[in-house]
Design a protein around this motif. Structure first.
Motif, mmCIF file in Angstrom:
data_model
loop_
_atom_site.group_PDB
_atom_site.id
_atom_site.type_symbol
_atom_site.label_atom_id
_atom_site.label_comp_id
_atom_site.label_asym_id
_atom_site.label_seq_id
_atom_site.Cartn_x
_atom_site.Cartn_y
_atom_site.Cartn_z
ATOM 1 N N GLU A 191 -12.385 -118.864 -5.961
ATOM 2 C CA GLU A 191 -12.754 -117.570 -6.425
ATOM 3 C C GLU A 191 -11.595 -116.151 -6.015
ATOM 4 N N GLY A 192 -11.862 -115.351 -6.791
ATOM 5 C CA GLY A 192 -11.404 -113.881 -6.190
ATOM 6 C C GLY A 192 -8.957 -113.982 -6.530
ATOM 7 N N ARG A 193 -8.979 -115.501 -6.485
ATOM 8 C CA ARG A 193 -7.258 -115.128 -6.464
ATOM 9 C C ARG A 193 -7.244 -114.913 -7.580
ATOM 10 N N PRO A 194 -5.795 -113.892 -7.481
ATOM 11 C CA PRO A 194 -5.287 -113.411 -8.931
ATOM 12 C C PRO A 194 -5.171 -114.535 -9.897
ATOM 13 N N ASP A 195 -5.044 -114.438 -11.329
ATOM 14 C CA ASP A 195 -3.843 -115.071 -12.493
ATOM 15 C C ASP A 195 -2.806 -115.221 -11.906
ATOM 16 N N PRO A 196 -2.158 -116.476 -12.077
ATOM 17 C CA PRO A 196 -0.815 -116.146 -12.077
ATOM 18 C C PRO A 196 0.074 -115.929 -12.539
ATOM 19 N N LEU A 197 -0.289 -115.901 -14.046
ATOM 20 C CA LEU A 197 0.161 -115.217 -14.714
ATOM 21 C C LEU A 197 0.621 -113.580 -14.628
ATOM 22 N N LEU A 198 -0.731 -112.989 -14.238
ATOM 23 C CA LEU A 198 -0.668 -111.472 -13.863
ATOM 24 C C LEU A 198 0.231 -111.217 -13.031
ATOM 25 N N PRO A 248 -13.266 -125.370 -7.965
ATOM 26 C CA PRO A 248 -12.164 -124.939 -9.170
ATOM 27 C C PRO A 248 -11.437 -124.180 -8.211
ATOM 28 N N ASP A 249 -10.397 -123.262 -9.056
ATOM 29 C CA ASP A 249 -9.740 -122.498 -8.555
ATOM 30 C C ASP A 249 -10.134 -121.509 -7.177
ATOM 31 N N LEU A 274 -11.405 -128.726 -24.941
ATOM 32 C CA LEU A 274 -11.922 -129.984 -23.942
ATOM 33 C C LEU A 274 -10.778 -128.990 -22.646
ATOM 34 N N GLY A 275 -11.693 -128.358 -21.499
ATOM 35 C CA GLY A 275 -10.863 -127.577 -20.406
ATOM 36 C C GLY A 275 -11.129 -128.691 -19.004
ATOM 37 N N VAL A 276 -9.770 -128.978 -18.739
ATOM 38 C CA VAL A 276 -9.412 -129.871 -17.586
ATOM 39 C C VAL A 276 -9.444 -129.271 -16.182
ATOM 40 N N ARG A 277 -10.044 -129.461 -14.964
ATOM 41 C CA ARG A 277 -9.272 -128.716 -13.855
ATOM 42 C C ARG A 277 -8.059 -129.641 -13.000
ATOM 43 N N VAL A 300 -4.514 -128.786 -13.605
ATOM 44 C CA VAL A 300 -3.622 -128.280 -14.281
ATOM 45 C C VAL A 300 -3.703 -126.691 -14.793
ATOM 46 N N ARG A 301 -2.317 -126.127 -14.452
ATOM 47 C CA ARG A 301 -2.216 -124.526 -14.369
ATOM 48 C C ARG A 301 -2.455 -123.851 -15.059
ATOM 49 N N PRO A 302 -2.913 -122.633 -15.943
ATOM 50 C CA PRO A 302 -2.747 -122.206 -17.273
ATOM 51 C C PRO A 302 -1.182 -122.353 -17.175
#
Length: 248
Positions: free
Chosen positions: A181-188, A178-179, A156-159, A116-118
């Motif tokens: 760590e340190g990976r940039p937010d794809p929205l940014l 989890p995604d 409820l937050g799901v991965r 599930v992606r933002p």
């Protein structure tokens, strides 16, 4: 025949409209029809959802499938409907109890692997859900903190889709990594805010090599501040006035 419904949110500008996502299964040649004024990215959710369901260990129904987005008069755009469409289909196929889905608002994009992606606009979407009287919202795990800012809503937050199915069917919830760590937010990705490269992890050490910088803009201090804040937080920005007026 199987039928299920759940809810999502369509953003029209910065205003949210709760949309009922209905799925209907009937005997016939296997086909997937999506109706209700979807845009191109939403139409493509048919392939994303199918792959996500299969890669999450589910069976895709080999029947005539129609998914409707109501009210049909409201334009629907973006990939944030994926999660609701997937669960409505699984409800119609009786993998999930349709009664459990009816009053839940689901917001999130699905990767082909079921992650599930933002998506953009989580906060106004959850605000719209709360204003409509909805009390339960499912969002990507990384957006749960933002969604929880809205009072009166259980978040409820799901991965992954696999985790959500387990929660809704009262099965053991699988552990998902989890995604990275340190990976940039794809929205940014692709945004550059002066002085914020190292903090966001989007640009790192290479940020200083860019040729353009908002610090080069003369004057317009309040406008520059608004742009920087919007870029840093991935927020919407509203500009008002005719081109060249300089109002904001």
């Amino acid at each position: 025949m199987g039928f299920a419904r759940t809810c999502a949110v369509a953003l029209v500008g910065v205003e949210g409209v709760v949309v009922e996502v209905q799925a209907d299964l009937e005997p016939g040649v296997a086909a997937f029809t999506l109706v209700g004024l979807p845009d191109k990215s939403l139409t493509e959710s048919r392939d994303r959802v199918r792959a996500a369901v299969v890669n999450s260990g589910g069976q895709w129904p080999q029947k005539k499938l129609t998914v409707g987005l109501s009210p049909a008069s409201v334009p629907k755009a973006g990939s944030g409907f994926d999660l609701a469409v997937a669960c409505a289909v699984l409800g119609a196929a009786e993998r999930i109890d349709p009664r459990v889905l009816a009053d839940i608002v689901m917001i999130g994009e699905l990767g082909l692997d079921g992650r599930v992606r933002p998506v953009r606009g989580i906060l106004p979407a959850v605000l719209a859900a709360a204003d409509a009287g909805c009390e339960q919202v499912v969002v990507p795990e990384c957006a749960a903190a933002e969604a929880s800012l809205v009072p009166g809503v259980s978040v409820l937050g799901v991965r992954s889709l696999r985790q959500l199915i387990a929660v809704l069917t009262d099965e053991p919830v699988p552990d998902e990594a989890p995604d990275e760590e340190g990976r940039p937010d794809p929205l940014l990705a692709g945004l550059r805010v002066p002085g914020a490269g190292a903090a966001t992890g989007v640009h790192g050490a290479g940020a200083a090599q860019h040729d353009h910088d908002l610090a080069d803009v003369v004057g317009q201090l309040s406008a520059r501040t608004a742009v920087e804040v919007a870029a840093a937080g991935g927020h919407h920005l509203f500009l008002e006035g005719p081109p060249g007026a300089g109002t904001h």
